[in-house]
Design an enzyme around this catalytic site. Sequence first.
Site, PDB file in Angstrom:
ATOM      1  N   LYS A  48      12.083  24.983   3.276  1.00  0.00           N
ATOM      2  CA  LYS A  48      10.987  24.544   4.147  1.00  0.00           C
ATOM      3  C   LYS A  48      11.394  24.427   5.609  1.00  0.00           C
ATOM      4  CE  LYS A  48       7.888  24.481   0.973  1.00  0.00           C
ATOM      5  NZ  LYS A  48       6.738  25.373   0.971  1.00  0.00           N
TER       6      LYS A  48
HETATM    7  N1  PMP Z   1      10.460  24.506  -4.860  1.00  0.00           N
HETATM    8  C1  PMP Z   1      10.329  23.388  -4.150  1.00  0.00           C
HETATM    9  C2  PMP Z   1      11.250  22.259  -4.431  1.00  0.00           C
HETATM   10  C3  PMP Z   1       9.335  23.272  -3.179  1.00  0.00           C
HETATM   11  O1  PMP Z   1       9.207  22.130  -2.472  1.00  0.00           O
HETATM   12  C4  PMP Z   1       8.471  24.356  -2.974  1.00  0.00           C
HETATM   13  C5  PMP Z   1       7.387  24.239  -1.947  1.00  0.00           C
HETATM   14  N2  PMP Z   1       6.204  23.598  -2.347  1.00  0.00           N
HETATM   15  C6  PMP Z   1       8.622  25.519  -3.745  1.00  0.00           C
HETATM   16  C7  PMP Z   1       9.639  25.555  -4.664  1.00  0.00           C
HETATM   17  C8  PMP Z   1       7.709  26.713  -3.625  1.00  0.00           C
HETATM   18  O2  PMP Z   1       7.802  27.374  -2.395  1.00  0.00           O
HETATM   19  P1  PMP Z   1       6.494  27.934  -1.721  1.00  0.00           P
HETATM   20  O3  PMP Z   1       5.679  26.744  -1.265  1.00  0.00           O
HETATM   21  O4  PMP Z   1       6.973  28.749  -0.576  1.00  0.00           O
HETATM   22  O5  PMP Z   1       5.739  28.720  -2.718  1.00  0.00           O
END
Ligand code: PMP
Length: 344
Positions: free
Chosen positions: A48
Amino acid sequence: MEHKINAYNNILELIGDTPLVKLNRIAASLTGNFYAKVEAFNPGHSSKDRIAAYIIEEAERTGILAEGSTIVETTSGNTGFSIAMVSIIKGYECILAVSSKSSKDKIDMLRSMGAKVYVCPAHVSADDPRSYYEVAKRLHSEVKGSVYINQYFNKLNIEAHYKSTGPEIWKQTNGNITHLVACSGTGGTISGTGRYLKEKNPNIKIIGVDAFGSVLKKFHETREFDNDEIYPYRIEGLGKNLIPAATDFDVIDKFIKVTDEESAHTARELCKSEGLFVGYTSGAVTQALKQLDAAGEFTKDSNVVAIFPDHGSRYMSKIYSDQWMNDQGFFDSKNVVEAEKIQV
Ligand code: PMP
């Protein structure tokens, strides 16, 4: 006399260029070659950081943000931490509207990173003025010149990964990647990375990982929203109960679903077999690799890259707590080795 010092100017320069690490023991019985893109190497310990820095820098480029501006978002998770971190370095105020379901540890962590945290009741509907969505929207409209990151509906989320994660993986694999497997939450990671890789080589398979209790897989297959798919589950950051605009479903070849229980055990197995102390969804994506292998997805020439989104330290009171595992009934299953069970 001027000394040459090899130092970064600030921690934001450490975002991205995360390592690709071969999975050895955990993948020993699988067919093919498996590599983890370990996003915990980002300074905020998750993928993130990429979207927080990218979206904020885009807002700077387009003149929306000026010194002292405010950034608003609705998460207590990794995105909140990354936005707080970027805001500190760049001198913005960070307001996070979070649900009262968020743990005290998480709220304390965000406050210690300088964020102003509004704790909103969890049991109200999304359109209730007290919900964290509505509080964030209201703060955004009230604070002049503020930016609302809105990660589930912000196309810049996809762009951040298209411009960084995708090219990094292409370079790290010298173009020899055959499969990308990634958890889908907002969908930004899989959509941006997958779009870049498919443009380079349309034969690369892009496989999304979804949770039982989430609507994404069914929506991908039918393009219809099926309410019956939705029920509570425990993995955080994976799957969703709505269709995020930050997911490009056309880039994804297929989805595979994983359970809370198997994902938790697989995360614990990653620690013990690879020395990789990673989060719940890293367990989920590795569990997906096992299931895909069992379904005959890979050959011995497959070069499979799995995204490991974050660090294990954020899950000490969950999957890395024997008590929590026991409370969920995750030690009851017959296929859990005796040694992993605890005495209660
Ligand atoms: N794993 C974790 C721990 C996350 O916080 C997130 C984000 N919500 C994701 C996977 C998935 O990534 P994305 O939001 O880019 O699909």
